[in-house]
Design a protein around this motif. Structure first.
Motif, PDB file in Angstrom:
ATOM      1  N   GLU A  65       4.627 -14.314   0.542  1.00  0.00           N
ATOM      2  CA  GLU A  65       4.116 -12.820   0.842  1.00  0.00           C
ATOM      3  C   GLU A  65       4.276 -12.119   1.939  1.00  0.00           C
ATOM      4  O   GLU A  65       3.554 -12.810   3.014  1.00  0.00           O
ATOM      5  N   ASN A  67       3.837  -9.354   3.854  1.00  0.00           N
ATOM      6  CA  ASN A  67       2.720  -8.867   4.529  1.00  0.00           C
ATOM      7  C   ASN A  67       1.608  -9.828   5.034  1.00  0.00           C
ATOM      8  O   ASN A  67       1.072  -9.515   6.010  1.00  0.00           O
ATOM      9  N   GLU A  94      -4.740  -2.941   7.780  1.00  0.00           N
ATOM     10  CA  GLU A  94      -4.529  -3.892   6.542  1.00  0.00           C
ATOM     11  C   GLU A  94      -4.209  -2.970   5.320  1.00  0.00           C
ATOM     12  O   GLU A  94      -3.336  -3.444   4.473  1.00  0.00           O
ATOM     13  N   ARG A  95      -4.972  -2.028   5.187  1.00  0.00           N
ATOM     14  CA  ARG A  95      -5.044  -1.194   4.156  1.00  0.00           C
ATOM     15  C   ARG A  95      -3.652  -0.515   3.976  1.00  0.00           C
ATOM     16  O   ARG A  95      -3.043  -0.315   2.685  1.00  0.00           O
ATOM     17  N   ASP A  98      -1.218  -3.092   2.464  1.00  0.00           N
ATOM     18  CA  ASP A  98      -1.279  -3.214   1.241  1.00  0.00           C
ATOM     19  C   ASP A  98      -0.772  -1.818   0.447  1.00  0.00           C
ATOM     20  O   ASP A  98       0.051  -1.996  -0.685  1.00  0.00           O
ATOM     21  N   THR A 102       1.848  -1.710  -2.509  1.00  0.00           N
ATOM     22  CA  THR A 102       1.226  -1.311  -3.880  1.00  0.00           C
ATOM     23  C   THR A 102       1.603  -0.034  -4.156  1.00  0.00           C
ATOM     24  O   THR A 102       1.746   0.429  -5.396  1.00  0.00           O
TER      25      THR A 102
END
Length: 206
Positions: A65, A67, A94-95, A98, A102
């Motif tokens: 993964e 990230n 971090e968000r 993500d 996503t």
């Protein structure tokens, strides 16, 4: 020495390699994925059951993964800068990492596949139109975010910028209409002035 499995034209591998160069890390890269194979071997599947790239081996630690790998390398080798020490700034970064995985990349990936990897006769106009619309919607979110800060998590470049910037580069490199997004462009200009980004990410799409 850090070992990285993956092909250099993969966006996910590029994130990791770019991070390594920001950190001035020595590494060994092994071609894997797509035409290189390797990912279907028992040895590789023991490291990464998803049979995707990248995978890293860093002594006692094996990770997949992209990230997550970027987070790991940033914390291990540059805690306090590439990995922010302030908890609010860190998880802000971090968000957005993500979000790239996503929201942004799932919107852009079908467009990238249609225009770069699919033969022209197999291109689906509906997929292309939808990809342009969805990726632009994601970019407008990014543009609004960057209206009040220099980088995604504040005034300093950090790990949070890496995934989104690698994706933005692909969007600008595609032969599509690029509406005016002044904050994204300002940020992208700062990113593409970085030598590690130039070396690793600013390569022909394939």
């Amino acid at each position: 020495m850090l070992r990285i499995w993956g092909r250099t034209n993969s966006i996910n591998v590029q994130k990791v390699l770019w991070c390594c160069h920001e950190l001035s890390l020595d590494y060994e890269r092994i071609d894997a994925g797509s035409d290189f194979g390797v990912t279907d071997t028992p040895e590789y599947m023991a490291m990464n059951p998803n049979r995707l790239v990248p995978t890293i081996d860093d002594g006692d630690i094996r990770l997949w993964e992209s990230n997550v790998i970027v987070r790991y390398l940033a914390q291990k080798h540059n805690y306090g800068r590439l990995c922010p020490a302030d908890i609010a700034t860190r998880f802000d970064a971090e968000r957005w990492m993500d979000w790239q995985a996503t929201v942004f990349w799932p919107a852009l990936r079908p467009l990238f596949i249609a225009l770069i990897r699919a033969p022209p006769r197999q291109r689906d106009a509906t997929v292309i139109s939808k990809g342009e619309s969805l990726s632009l919607s994601a970019l407008r979110i990014l543009d609004a975010r960057l209206s009040s800060r220099t980088f995604l998590a504040g005034d300093v470049f950090c790990m949070g910028d890496i995934p989104a910037a690698a994706t933005v580069h692909r969007w600008y490199a595609l032969d599509i209409h690029h509406p005016d997004l002044p904050n994204v462009l300002r940020w992208y200009d700062l990113i593409r002035a970085r030598p590690p980004f130039q070396r690793i990410v600013m390569t022909p799409l394939s």
